[in-house]
Design an enzyme around this catalytic site. Structure first.
Site, PDB file in Angstrom:
ATOM      1  CB  THR A   1      -0.917   0.000   1.251  1.00 25.94           C
ATOM      2  OG1 THR A   1      -1.487   1.295   1.408  1.00 25.94           O
ATOM      3  CG2 THR A   1      -0.142  -0.328   2.520  1.00 25.94           C
ATOM      4  CG  ASP A   2      -1.165   4.964  -0.921  1.00 26.29           C
ATOM      5  OD1 ASP A   2      -1.661   4.369   0.060  1.00 26.29           O
ATOM      6  OD2 ASP A   2      -1.821   5.751  -1.641  1.00 26.29           O
ATOM      7  CD  GLU A   3      -3.253   3.669   4.490  1.00 29.78           C
ATOM      8  OE1 GLU A   3      -3.087   3.750   5.715  1.00 29.78           O
ATOM      9  OE2 GLU A   3      -4.348   3.409   3.961  1.00 29.78           O
TER      10      GLU A   3
ATOM     11  CE1 TYR B   1      -3.623  -2.409   6.067  1.00 32.49           C
ATOM     12  CE2 TYR B   1      -3.280  -0.092   5.485  1.00 32.49           C
ATOM     13  CZ  TYR B   1      -3.489  -1.407   5.101  1.00 32.49           C
ATOM     14  OH  TYR B   1      -3.559  -1.729   3.760  1.00 32.49           O
TER      15      TYR B   1
ATOM     16  CE  LYS C   1      -0.491  -4.519   3.184  1.00 33.39           C
ATOM     17  NZ  LYS C   1      -0.916  -5.847   2.673  1.00 33.39           N
TER      18      LYS C   1
HETATM   19  P1  NAD Z   1     -10.260  -6.944   2.785  1.00 30.29           P
HETATM   20  O1  NAD Z   1     -10.204  -6.614   4.235  1.00 30.29           O
HETATM   21  O2  NAD Z   1     -11.496  -6.635   2.011  1.00 30.29           O
HETATM   22  O3  NAD Z   1      -9.971  -8.511   2.592  1.00 30.29           O
HETATM   23  C1  NAD Z   1      -8.980  -9.190   3.296  1.00 30.29           C
HETATM   24  C2  NAD Z   1      -9.201 -10.690   3.083  1.00 30.29           C
HETATM   25  O4  NAD Z   1      -8.148 -11.392   3.755  1.00 30.29           O
HETATM   26  C3  NAD Z   1     -10.523 -11.197   3.659  1.00 30.29           C
HETATM   27  O5  NAD Z   1     -11.138 -12.074   2.748  1.00 30.29           O
HETATM   28  C4  NAD Z   1     -10.096 -11.940   4.912  1.00 30.29           C
HETATM   29  O6  NAD Z   1     -10.970 -13.003   5.273  1.00 30.29           O
HETATM   30  C5  NAD Z   1      -8.720 -12.446   4.506  1.00 30.29           C
HETATM   31  N1  NAD Z   1      -7.854 -12.705   5.666  1.00 30.29           N
HETATM   32  C6  NAD Z   1      -7.585 -11.867   6.694  1.00 30.29           C
HETATM   33  N2  NAD Z   1      -6.770 -12.467   7.567  1.00 30.29           N
HETATM   34  C7  NAD Z   1      -6.482 -13.694   7.058  1.00 30.29           C
HETATM   35  C8  NAD Z   1      -5.675 -14.771   7.486  1.00 30.29           C
HETATM   36  N3  NAD Z   1      -4.982 -14.721   8.645  1.00 30.29           N
HETATM   37  N4  NAD Z   1      -5.588 -15.880   6.707  1.00 30.29           N
HETATM   38  C9  NAD Z   1      -6.280 -15.952   5.545  1.00 30.29           C
HETATM   39  N5  NAD Z   1      -7.081 -14.972   5.088  1.00 30.29           N
HETATM   40  C10 NAD Z   1      -7.172 -13.853   5.840  1.00 30.29           C
HETATM   41  O7  NAD Z   1      -8.991  -6.236   2.149  1.00 30.29           O
HETATM   42  P2  NAD Z   1      -8.824  -5.552   0.708  1.00 30.29           P
HETATM   43  O8  NAD Z   1      -9.315  -4.159   0.781  1.00 30.29           O
HETATM   44  O9  NAD Z   1      -9.356  -6.461  -0.324  1.00 30.29           O
HETATM   45  O10 NAD Z   1      -7.232  -5.486   0.622  1.00 30.29           O
HETATM   46  C11 NAD Z   1      -6.486  -6.561   0.051  1.00 30.29           C
HETATM   47  C12 NAD Z   1      -5.007  -6.240   0.164  1.00 30.29           C
HETATM   48  O11 NAD Z   1      -4.736  -5.004  -0.493  1.00 30.29           O
HETATM   49  C13 NAD Z   1      -4.528  -6.063   1.606  1.00 30.29           C
HETATM   50  O12 NAD Z   1      -3.253  -6.649   1.711  1.00 30.29           O
HETATM   51  C14 NAD Z   1      -4.452  -4.561   1.781  1.00 30.29           C
HETATM   52  O13 NAD Z   1      -3.469  -4.200   2.740  1.00 30.29           O
HETATM   53  C15 NAD Z   1      -4.058  -4.119   0.386  1.00 30.29           C
HETATM   54  N6  NAD Z   1      -4.473  -2.750   0.049  1.00 30.29           N
HETATM   55  C16 NAD Z   1      -5.796  -2.388   0.094  1.00 30.29           C
HETATM   56  C17 NAD Z   1      -6.162  -1.098  -0.258  1.00 30.29           C
HETATM   57  C18 NAD Z   1      -7.614  -0.657  -0.269  1.00 30.29           C
HETATM   58  O14 NAD Z   1      -7.880   0.497  -0.626  1.00 30.29           O
HETATM   59  N7  NAD Z   1      -8.563  -1.522   0.049  1.00 30.29           N
HETATM   60  C19 NAD Z   1      -5.194  -0.155  -0.600  1.00 30.29           C
HETATM   61  C20 NAD Z   1      -3.855  -0.552  -0.608  1.00 30.29           C
HETATM   62  C21 NAD Z   1      -3.512  -1.869  -0.296  1.00 30.29           C
END
Ligand code: NAD
Length: 343
Positions: free
Chosen positions: A127-129, A151, A155
């Site tokens: 992530t950019d964060e 968070y 990350k």
């Molecule tokens: P989300 O919270 O919607 O989904 C996370 C998924 O991971 C869920 O299905 C959850 O059940 C699963 N999970 C969590 N802990 C787990 C574990 N211990 N074992 C197996 N599965 C597990 O998240 P998202 O928004 O889809 O983000 C996906 C990825 O992208 C993450 O790594 C997040 O840090 C990164 N990201 C997200 C954003 C955003 O804007 N949403 C931005 C930058 C990066």
């Protein structure tokens, strides 16, 4: 190609799985996907229902922190695309432990297994964060990491760990860092779906502080296209930025959502700012454009209109999630009481 996708029942992971399995592009022909997901409050099996009967799809209910289970699932895959994470900043402020557990230790468990089983490629979704906050200009992939929230720190830990496995063990790791995603199937604790669903229900929306924090918005389909390019074309040991090219203050975003739902500023209530709230994120995406051929294609107006229309038509998806969110996790608060996040 046989892909292991962790966190594939979440917002972005499920879009990635659906888009690849339903793709008609020859490059995706014959792709097989295993999803490994522990189905936390954010993991929703219904997100995968469009592909659940697909002959090249397998779902494994499991935790990335469970070394025995990961060791069992890993063999036979050509690549891992790692989405699984605790992803909500506000929850990390309320309690950081699950973030360290899944985001750091879970990633290490996966990297160990991928190394042991000589998996061809490991794409780590970051992530950019991880960079902290930038008042002007944009980060390049070489900018120093300076995360502010628990968070973001978790990350950053996993992001650096993935790169360390490349440098130490020569593993074929690619790290992507993206901006704020939005689109269909996003869990309704994140700001866009929270605001849209509140407004559709005639409820007020809470805006942090003065609403001047700036975020770059990336449609989830653009993000997943960028991830697919990074998976196929990224150079081992390299980091790629995947941004949307649409910076907005939270106040501007709120204005667009009010307009899209036909509501007015009387529906907005200002709440005290988030602790340690980063002012601005901004990614320089030239490297992904030059090396991967990545550019964001979805215009914000179109992406937001589609997203609002989808939430309008899918109350059956979000109403139960909103009603139950957090209740399965005693250390986390129900989203009605939690302030909005993901800004
Ligand atoms: P989300 O919270 O919607 O989904 C996370 C998924 O991971 C869920 O299905 C959850 O059940 C699963 N999970 C969590 N802990 C787990 C574990 N211990 N074992 C197996 N599965 C597990 O998240 P998202 O928004 O889809 O983000 C996906 C990825 O992208 C993450 O790594 C997040 O840090 C990164 N990201 C997200 C954003 C955003 O804007 N949403 C931005 C930058 C990066």
């Amino acid at each position: 190609m046989r892909l292991l996708v962790t966190g594939g029942a979440g917002f972005i992971g499920s879009e990635f799985v659906r888009s690849l399995l339903l793709s008609r592009h020859p490059v995706h022909h014959g792709i097989r996907i295993t999803v490994l997901d522990s189905l936390t409050y954010a993991g929703v099996l219904a997100n995968l229902s469009p592909v659940s009967e697909h002959p090249q799809f397998t779902f494994v209910h499991g935790d990335i922190c469970d070394a025995d289970q990961v060791d069992e699932v890993m063999p036979g895959h050509d690549a891992v695309v790692h989405f699984a994470a605790e992803s909500h900043v506000d929850r990390s402020i309320a309690g950081a432990r699950p973030f360290i557990q899944t985001n750091v230790l879970g990633t290490q468990t996966l990297l160990d297994a991928a190394h042991r089983h000589r998996i061809g490629r490991f794409v780590h979704v970051s992530t950019d964060e991880v960079y902290g906050s930038i008042p002007a200009g944009s980060w390049t992939e070489d900018s120093p990491l300076a995360p502010n929230s628990p968070y973001a720190a978790s990350k950053a830990g996993s992001d650096l760990l993935a790169l360390a496995f490349h440098r130490t063990h020569g593993m074929d790791v690619v790290v992507t860092r993206c901006s704020n995603n939005y689109g269909r199937y996003q869990f309704p604790e994140k700001v866009i779906p929270l605001f849209v669903t509140n407004l559709l229900d005639g409820k007020q929306v809470p805006v942090y502080g003065d609403g001047r924090n700036v975020r770059d918005w990336l449609h989830v389909s653009d993000h997943c296209r960028g991830l697919d390019l990074a998976l196929r074309k990224g150079r081992p040991g390299h980091v790629y930025h995947l941004g949307g090219g649409t910076e907005l203050t939270n106040e501007q975003l709120t204005g667009l959502l009010l307009e899209a739902t036909g509501t007015g500023w009387d529906m907005v209530r200002h709440v005290p700012d988030r602790k340690g709230h980063d002012l601005r994120y901004s990614l320089d995406c030239r490297k992904a454009a030059e090396e991967l051929g990545y550019t964001a294609e979805v215009r914000l107006e179109d992406g937001l209109a589609d997203t609002v229309a989808w939430y309008r038509a899918h109350r059956d998806w979000w109403e139960p999630l909103k009603a139950n969110a957090g209740l399965r996790h005693p250390h986390q608060s129900p989203i009605d009481r939690a302030p909005p996040g993901a800004f």
